[in-house]
Design a protein around this motif. Structure first.
Motif, PDB file in Angstrom:
ATOM      1  N   UNK A 190     -31.788   6.756 -23.054  1.00  0.00           N
ATOM      2  CA  UNK A 190     -31.720   5.054 -22.599  1.00  0.00           C
ATOM      3  C   UNK A 190     -31.455   4.900 -21.098  1.00  0.00           C
ATOM      4  N   UNK A 191     -32.384   4.147 -20.423  1.00  0.00           N
ATOM      5  CA  UNK A 191     -32.207   3.833 -19.038  1.00  0.00           C
ATOM      6  C   UNK A 191     -31.422   2.377 -18.770  1.00  0.00           C
ATOM      7  N   UNK A 192     -30.411   2.577 -17.939  1.00  0.00           N
ATOM      8  CA  UNK A 192     -29.776   1.103 -17.471  1.00  0.00           C
ATOM      9  C   UNK A 192     -30.555   0.628 -16.449  1.00  0.00           C
ATOM     10  N   UNK A 226     -23.688  -8.280 -20.723  1.00  0.00           N
ATOM     11  CA  UNK A 226     -24.899  -8.114 -21.176  1.00  0.00           C
ATOM     12  C   UNK A 226     -25.739  -6.769 -20.535  1.00  0.00           C
ATOM     13  N   UNK A 227     -26.205  -5.760 -21.076  1.00  0.00           N
ATOM     14  CA  UNK A 227     -26.706  -4.601 -20.339  1.00  0.00           C
ATOM     15  C   UNK A 227     -28.188  -4.675 -20.887  1.00  0.00           C
ATOM     16  N   UNK A 228     -28.818  -4.536 -19.901  1.00  0.00           N
ATOM     17  CA  UNK A 228     -30.340  -4.542 -20.045  1.00  0.00           C
ATOM     18  C   UNK A 228     -30.724  -2.879 -20.073  1.00  0.00           C
ATOM     19  N   UNK A 229     -31.372  -2.351 -20.953  1.00  0.00           N
ATOM     20  CA  UNK A 229     -31.586  -1.210 -21.192  1.00  0.00           C
ATOM     21  C   UNK A 229     -33.198  -0.831 -21.447  1.00  0.00           C
ATOM     22  N   UNK A 230     -33.789   0.144 -20.410  1.00  0.00           N
ATOM     23  CA  UNK A 230     -35.151   0.490 -20.855  1.00  0.00           C
ATOM     24  C   UNK A 230     -35.459   1.759 -21.836  1.00  0.00           C
ATOM     25  N   UNK A 231     -35.950   1.417 -23.066  1.00  0.00           N
ATOM     26  CA  UNK A 231     -36.260   2.462 -23.891  1.00  0.00           C
ATOM     27  C   UNK A 231     -37.440   2.304 -24.549  1.00  0.00           C
ATOM     28  N   UNK A 283     -39.526  -0.251 -23.334  1.00  0.00           N
ATOM     29  CA  UNK A 283     -39.392  -1.817 -23.572  1.00  0.00           C
ATOM     30  C   UNK A 283     -37.946  -1.974 -22.998  1.00  0.00           C
ATOM     31  N   UNK A 284     -37.780  -3.212 -22.683  1.00  0.00           N
ATOM     32  CA  UNK A 284     -36.275  -3.624 -22.102  1.00  0.00           C
ATOM     33  C   UNK A 284     -35.680  -4.281 -23.508  1.00  0.00           C
ATOM     34  N   UNK A 285     -34.331  -3.784 -23.615  1.00  0.00           N
ATOM     35  CA  UNK A 285     -33.646  -4.209 -24.679  1.00  0.00           C
ATOM     36  C   UNK A 285     -32.260  -4.680 -24.185  1.00  0.00           C
ATOM     37  N   UNK A 286     -31.703  -5.696 -24.755  1.00  0.00           N
ATOM     38  CA  UNK A 286     -30.191  -6.028 -24.267  1.00  0.00           C
ATOM     39  C   UNK A 286     -29.470  -5.620 -25.222  1.00  0.00           C
ATOM     40  N   UNK A 287     -28.281  -5.130 -24.855  1.00  0.00           N
ATOM     41  CA  UNK A 287     -27.007  -4.838 -25.522  1.00  0.00           C
ATOM     42  C   UNK A 287     -25.926  -5.535 -25.027  1.00  0.00           C
ATOM     43  N   UNK A 288     -24.877  -5.627 -25.979  1.00  0.00           N
ATOM     44  CA  UNK A 288     -23.432  -6.217 -25.424  1.00  0.00           C
ATOM     45  C   UNK A 288     -22.661  -5.120 -25.446  1.00  0.00           C
ATOM     46  N   UNK A 289     -22.279  -4.878 -24.396  1.00  0.00           N
ATOM     47  CA  UNK A 289     -21.311  -3.445 -24.111  1.00  0.00           C
ATOM     48  C   UNK A 289     -19.896  -3.953 -23.505  1.00  0.00           C
ATOM     49  N   UNK A 290     -18.878  -3.063 -24.114  1.00  0.00           N
ATOM     50  CA  UNK A 290     -17.697  -3.525 -23.914  1.00  0.00           C
ATOM     51  C   UNK A 290     -17.149  -2.853 -22.700  1.00  0.00           C
ATOM     52  N   UNK A 291     -16.329  -3.342 -21.804  1.00  0.00           N
ATOM     53  CA  UNK A 291     -15.825  -2.674 -20.631  1.00  0.00           C
ATOM     54  C   UNK A 291     -14.309  -2.232 -20.944  1.00  0.00           C
ATOM     55  N   UNK A 292     -13.699  -1.017 -20.837  1.00  0.00           N
ATOM     56  CA  UNK A 292     -12.399  -0.846 -21.233  1.00  0.00           C
ATOM     57  C   UNK A 292     -11.229  -1.267 -20.237  1.00  0.00           C
ATOM     58  N   UNK A 293     -10.358  -1.041 -20.311  1.00  0.00           N
ATOM     59  CA  UNK A 293      -9.333  -1.512 -19.592  1.00  0.00           C
ATOM     60  C   UNK A 293      -9.217  -0.696 -18.327  1.00  0.00           C
ATOM     61  N   UNK A 294     -10.060   0.447 -18.128  1.00  0.00           N
ATOM     62  CA  UNK A 294     -10.030   1.357 -16.894  1.00  0.00           C
ATOM     63  C   UNK A 294     -11.440   1.029 -16.227  1.00  0.00           C
ATOM     64  N   UNK A 295     -12.178  -0.200 -16.722  1.00  0.00           N
ATOM     65  CA  UNK A 295     -13.345  -0.386 -16.113  1.00  0.00           C
ATOM     66  C   UNK A 295     -14.418   0.350 -16.217  1.00  0.00           C
ATOM     67  N   UNK A 296     -14.430   0.997 -17.466  1.00  0.00           N
ATOM     68  CA  UNK A 296     -15.631   2.145 -17.843  1.00  0.00           C
ATOM     69  C   UNK A 296     -16.042   1.563 -19.205  1.00  0.00           C
TER      70      UNK A 296
END
Length: 446
Positions: free
Chosen positions: A240-242, A269-274, A277-290
């Motif tokens: 997947x390409x962010x 909200x993170x848009x990914x090319x798969x 096609x562009x697909x939106x994902x809700x991704x979590x950022x941890x407490x280290x900012x990763x």
């Protein structure tokens, strides 16, 4: 599995080089009717994994993978067989042969190593050609993560123009010129700037935790989602390409850190090319900012996406001889230059000397015959040059005494040779301990 692949390449390369090196001593010894008592891959301290006597020679495999040896009758070597040397010389012994024959026997190992490297470079040039990355096509410069380079004034996005007086035409020019560099000329935002390197730059680099240099900037292609990642079950796939994070366009993976830093503990909200096609994902950022995601992709994929241009050149069988020879000579000059830096304390290059782990680390964790032969050719040159050092326990030490004998007409006494061999052996052990001690030190403290 990655470890198995690396160790397999390491042992195969090492075994090939040792056997052929010792064969270089064995063949001329036999040709001059000199008795060879042992021919061993690895050292047989106390016992052997395998041995079989054929004629006058015991062929075997030792358990200690620190090298190999041939034991030639009537020669003062690491076996320190003083009992045999105390007897009257026999016509089939090494010490009974003319000086020129003994010299050929002693030079046989390094000769084979040099010839092997030359053959590999020629055949590899014909089989694989040359592949490189055009420096001009790297539009947005390099990725700088090493604090040492940052402290010297380098920044991500810098384009490299010259290392010393050498113009950077291809990305590989960086590696081939950086060791002896005193300055680097960069292009930053359309302006040229020259950055001087400290004399002990190599020493500082060798002892730093981060030993990266000028890395290629790459897209954020999903490689692996860590098991501990908050996004383990988000539905991401390898490849997947962010494209965007929280509405911000992402061209390079190195941009992600600064974007996520103020978003700790949030969902973005993170848009990914798969599959185009562009697909939106809700991704979590941890407490280290990763995200807890490792980047992936290959050089070919990055080139296909337009991040840089890969230049390819193929050679005919006839052309490969000239190309292979130039690579061979260039590698000898490069390694000799490295040795001179190592023996110059002010450069600090000695801190980067490594042992078996350092050699193991240069093999890739995926099987590549192209990489395997390239590394083996380099190691063959390294083995040849190191063996030519005038240390009595090495081939170069024996050659030194033989040349003295040829010039002066006087043969060094057996007692002198025994003492010289002992001194050389202790020097060699000290060098081995120092090199492998460096590996251990870096593994513990870096």
């Amino acid at each position: 599995m990655e470890f198995v692949i690396k160790i397999s390449q390491f042992l195969l390369s090492l075994s090939l080089l040792i056997v052929l090196h010792e064969l270089g001593h064995f063949v001329p010894a036999k040709a001059f009717k000199t008795r060879v008592e042992k021919f061993y891959l690895f050292f047989d301290v106390k016992f052997s994994l395998f041995k079989k006597k054929i004629g006058d020679t015991v062929y075997g495999i030792g358990w200690l993978p620190l090298g190999g040896y041939v034991k030639i009758a009537g020669m003062i070597d690491e076996s320190m067989d003083t009992e045999q040397m105390a007897k009257e010389p026999e016509p089939w012994e090494f010490r009974s042969k003319p000086t020129w024959q003994r010299l050929i026997i002693m030079l046989g190992g390094v000769t084979v190593n040099f010839v092997l490297a030359l053959i590999i470079y020629i055949l590899a040039s014909f089989a694989y050609g040359d592949r490189d990355i055009s420096a001009e096509s790297i539009q947005d410069g390099y990725w700088i993560t090493n604090p040492l380079l940052v402290d010297l004034g380098f920044q991500t996005g810098d384009q490299l123009l010259y290392i010393g007086d050498a113009k950077i035409v291809n990305e590989s020019d960086i590696r081939s010129n950086i060791l002896a560099a005193q300055s680097i000329t960069i292009n930053r935002d359309g302006e040229q700037k020259k950055i001087d390197l400290p004399e002990d730059f190599l020493g500082q680099l060798s002892t730093s935790k981060n030993r990266s240099l000028f890395e290629l900037r790459m897209p954020f292609i999903i490689g692996k989602v860590a098991d501990s990642s908050l996004n383990k079950t988000a539905g991401l796939k390898r490849g997947d390409l962010v494209k965007t994070i929280n509405g911000q366009n992402i061209k390079y993976f190195d941009e992600v850190k600064d974007i996520l830093a103020p978003l700790k503990g949030q969902t973005v909200v993170t848009q990914i090319l798969r599959d185009d096609k562009l697909v939106n994902f809700n991704l979590s950022v941890d407490n280290n900012g990763k995200f807890g995601i490792q980047p992936g992709g290959s050089i070919n994929q990055f080139a296909d996406l337009g991040y840089f241009d890969i230049t390819r050149k193929e050679y005919s069988f006839y052309e490969s001889f000239g190309v292979g020879y130039n690579k061979f000579i260039g590698q000898i000059a490069s390694y000799w230059g490295q040795l001179k830096l190592i023996f110059s304390p002010s450069t600090g290059a000695y801190k980067g000397v490594g042992g078996f782990k350092a050699i193991f680390d240069i093999f890739p964790d995926t099987w590549s015959w192209e990489a395997f032969w390239s590394i083996t050719a380099f190691l063959s040159i390294m083995l040849a040059i190191l063996n030519l050092l005038p240390i009595p326990a090495l081939d170069g030490g024996h050659v030194m005494f033989l040349l003295y004998e040829m010039v002066s007409g006087r043969k060094p006494g057996d007692k002198f040779m025994e003492y010289a061999q002992m001194v050389g052996f202790f020097i060699l052990i000290a060098l081995v301990l120092f090199a492998n001690g460096n590996d251990i030190f870096k593994a513990i403290f870096n």
